[in-house]
Design a protein around this motif. Structure first.
Motif, mmCIF file in Angstrom:
data_model
loop_
_atom_site.group_PDB
_atom_site.id
_atom_site.type_symbol
_atom_site.label_atom_id
_atom_site.label_comp_id
_atom_site.label_asym_id
_atom_site.label_seq_id
_atom_site.Cartn_x
_atom_site.Cartn_y
_atom_site.Cartn_z
ATOM 1 N N ILE A 34 34.175 56.178 34.046
ATOM 2 C CA ILE A 34 34.159 55.225 32.942
ATOM 3 C C ILE A 34 34.445 53.831 33.482
ATOM 4 O O ILE A 34 35.367 53.651 34.286
ATOM 5 C CB ILE A 34 35.223 55.595 31.891
ATOM 6 C CG1 ILE A 34 34.937 56.974 31.309
ATOM 7 C CG2 ILE A 34 35.295 54.549 30.789
ATOM 8 C CD1 ILE A 34 36.042 57.518 30.436
ATOM 9 N N ILE A 35 33.675 52.855 33.010
ATOM 10 C CA ILE A 35 33.915 51.456 33.340
ATOM 11 C C ILE A 35 34.250 50.734 32.044
ATOM 12 O O ILE A 35 33.520 50.856 31.057
ATOM 13 C CB ILE A 35 32.682 50.803 33.992
ATOM 14 C CG1 ILE A 35 32.341 51.504 35.295
ATOM 15 C CG2 ILE A 35 32.932 49.315 34.225
ATOM 16 C CD1 ILE A 35 31.076 51.003 35.945
ATOM 17 N N SER A 36 35.347 50.004 32.060
ATOM 18 C CA SER A 36 35.698 49.220 30.881
ATOM 19 C C SER A 36 36.074 47.809 31.323
ATOM 20 O O SER A 36 36.482 47.592 32.467
ATOM 21 C CB SER A 36 36.844 49.864 30.114
ATOM 22 O OG SER A 36 38.004 49.884 30.903
ATOM 23 N N LYS A 59 33.377 57.123 41.984
ATOM 24 C CA LYS A 59 33.490 57.535 43.383
ATOM 25 C C LYS A 59 33.640 56.345 44.325
ATOM 26 O O LYS A 59 34.448 56.351 45.223
ATOM 27 C CB LYS A 59 32.284 58.382 43.764
ATOM 28 C CG LYS A 59 32.254 59.726 43.068
ATOM 29 C CD LYS A 59 30.966 60.470 43.364
ATOM 30 C CE LYS A 59 30.873 61.766 42.605
ATOM 31 N NZ LYS A 59 30.787 61.614 41.167
ATOM 32 N N ASP A 60 32.816 55.306 44.135
ATOM 33 C CA ASP A 60 32.855 54.135 45.005
ATOM 34 C C ASP A 60 32.907 52.871 44.147
ATOM 35 O O ASP A 60 31.868 52.292 43.829
ATOM 36 C CB ASP A 60 31.630 54.130 45.921
ATOM 37 C CG ASP A 60 31.725 53.087 47.010
ATOM 38 O OD1 ASP A 60 32.759 52.381 47.077
ATOM 39 O OD2 ASP A 60 30.771 52.970 47.799
ATOM 40 N N MET A 64 29.896 50.054 43.036
ATOM 41 C CA MET A 64 29.565 49.856 41.627
ATOM 42 C C MET A 64 29.744 48.389 41.244
ATOM 43 O O MET A 64 28.926 47.824 40.511
ATOM 44 C CB MET A 64 30.443 50.747 40.752
ATOM 45 C CG MET A 64 30.142 50.635 39.270
ATOM 46 S SD MET A 64 28.418 50.982 38.825
ATOM 47 C CE MET A 64 28.348 52.737 39.105
ATOM 48 N N LEU A 65 30.795 47.760 41.759
ATOM 49 C CA LEU A 65 31.027 46.343 41.485
ATOM 50 C C LEU A 65 29.875 45.506 42.046
ATOM 51 O O LEU A 65 29.390 44.581 41.378
ATOM 52 C CB LEU A 65 32.361 45.898 42.086
ATOM 53 C CG LEU A 65 32.756 44.456 41.834
ATOM 54 C CD1 LEU A 65 32.972 44.198 40.347
ATOM 55 C CD2 LEU A 65 34.007 44.102 42.623
#
Length: 124
Positions: A34-36, A59-60, A64-65
């Motif tokens: 999940i990204i918030s 995971k990484d 992702m950023l």
């Protein structure tokens, strides 16, 4: 320096709209994680928004950023269409990892270990 009322208002507006954009783009739930958006801090001139992303079970997070940064122009364009009536200029977006959640988990583990060590010493 403390944020002004206007900075906070614009930050909340940008955070809400970015949350919707991330949900539409499929970033909020990805690869089982999940990204918030944990916070948005505006510069005093309201021309830059510092967006802090919290990533849970990704995971990484660094990769992702980078993926989000690469699509930053698209995210900013979508933001512009949504807030054009409220803001004169659309802020530049800078994305950062918010490691507060990781810090909380590490502290919880340390406190748990301390409690276990104390319980072990009392039993001796």
């Amino acid at each position: 320096m403390q944020e002004t009322k206007r900075q906070k208002q614009v930050g909340q507006l940008v955070q809400k709209e970015l949350s919707d954009i991330f949900q539409r783009m499929g970033y909020n739930v990805t690869d089982g994680g999940i990204i918030s958006i944990s916070a948005v801090r505006m510069t005093p001139d309201l021309l830059e928004a510092r967006v802090y992303l919290s990533m849970f079970q990704i995971k990484d997070p660094a990769a992702m950023l980078e993926q989000i940064k690469e699509r930053g122009w698209e995210i900013r364009k979508d933001l512009g269409t949504r807030v054009a009536k409220q803001l004169r200029r659309i802020p530049e977006l800078s994305f950062f990892l918010d490691d507060t959640l990781d810090y909380v988990f590490r502290m919880e583990e340390l406190f748990k270990k301390i409690r276990e060590d104390d319980a072990g010493k009392e039993n001796q």
